[in-house]
Design a protein around this motif. Structure first.
Motif, short mmCIF file in Angstrom:
data_model
loop_
_atom_site.label_atom_id
_atom_site.label_comp_id
_atom_site.label_asym_id
_atom_site.label_seq_id
_atom_site.Cartn_x
_atom_site.Cartn_y
_atom_site.Cartn_z
N VAL A 155 84.91 10.81 12.86
CA VAL A 155 83.74 9.97 13.17
C VAL A 155 83.10 9.55 11.86
O VAL A 155 82.80 10.39 11.01
N THR A 156 82.92 8.25 11.67
CA THR A 156 82.27 7.76 10.47
C THR A 156 81.10 6.86 10.85
O THR A 156 80.99 6.42 12.00
N CYS A 157 80.29 6.61 9.88
CA CYS A 157 79.13 5.74 10.06
C CYS A 157 79.20 4.69 8.96
O CYS A 157 79.53 5.00 7.81
N SER A 158 78.90 3.44 9.29
CA SER A 158 78.92 2.38 8.26
C SER A 158 77.63 1.57 8.38
O SER A 158 77.03 1.47 9.44
N VAL A 159 77.24 0.97 7.27
CA VAL A 159 76.06 0.12 7.22
C VAL A 159 76.52 -1.32 7.43
O VAL A 159 77.30 -1.84 6.64
N ASP A 160 76.05 -1.95 8.50
CA ASP A 160 76.43 -3.34 8.79
C ASP A 160 75.54 -4.30 8.00
O ASP A 160 76.01 -5.30 7.49
N SER A 161 74.25 -4.01 7.93
CA SER A 161 73.34 -4.82 7.13
C SER A 161 72.12 -3.98 6.81
O SER A 161 71.80 -3.02 7.51
#
Length: 163
Positions: A155-161
């Motif tokens: 499970v990862t988390c990313s910054v879209d904006s």
């Protein structure tokens, strides 16, 4: 056993001797009941373990005021993944003071329940920058330590904006 006798009509010659009477063997078998499973929805945890309760279906063979209960010995989902209407299979048994008078039609019964997605918390770490008159920002995201996050899950988390 039951001993059956016959009294004949002496006038017609239908006289049976007591030695012609016979014992009739008779047995009483346990009445059959049907267990009804009620499975509970739960959040994803990586396991197939399920929670469920069992009851005895309304049945004319169940004598009023008899002490008979149905218990879940074990219950599990067919698969551990998220989904709706997932099959739960349970092994059940009868209990109570009068349970010996009854048997279950099946000791393996099913129901359906949902496994919902586990809720995780993302943590944003904003990067420092020099003032440039713009509102854009940058940062990184991570998943907070959470007991709902199953070990070894990808499970990862990313910054879209960011602004």
């Amino acid at each position: 056993s039951i001993v059956a006798g016959y009294q004949g009509d002496e006038a017609s010659g239908d006289d049976m001797e007591p030695s012609n009477s016979a014992a009739i063997a008779q047995s009483i078998t346990a009445a059959t009941l049907t267990g009804v499973l009620t499975a509970s929805d739960r959040a994803y945890n990586g396991l197939t373990t399920a929670s469920a309760t069992c009851s005895v279906a309304a049945d004319p063979d169940l004598v009023a005021l008899e002490d008979v209960t149905c218990s879940v010995d074990s219950a599990s989902f067919a698969t551990a993944g998220v989904g709706t209407g997932k099959t739960v299979t349970a092994t059940v048994s009868l209990g109570g003071g009068d349970a010996g008078n009854y048997v279950l039609a099946s000791t393996s019964i099913t129901d359906t329940a949902d496994i919902t997605a586990a809720t995780l918390t993302g943590v944003l770490t904003a990067s420092d920058r020099a003032y440039n008159g713009l509102t854009t920002a940058s940062g990184t995201c991570s998943v907070a330590a959470d007991p709902d996050l199953v070990a070894l899950e990808d499970v990862t988390c990313s910054v879209d904006s960011a602004s």
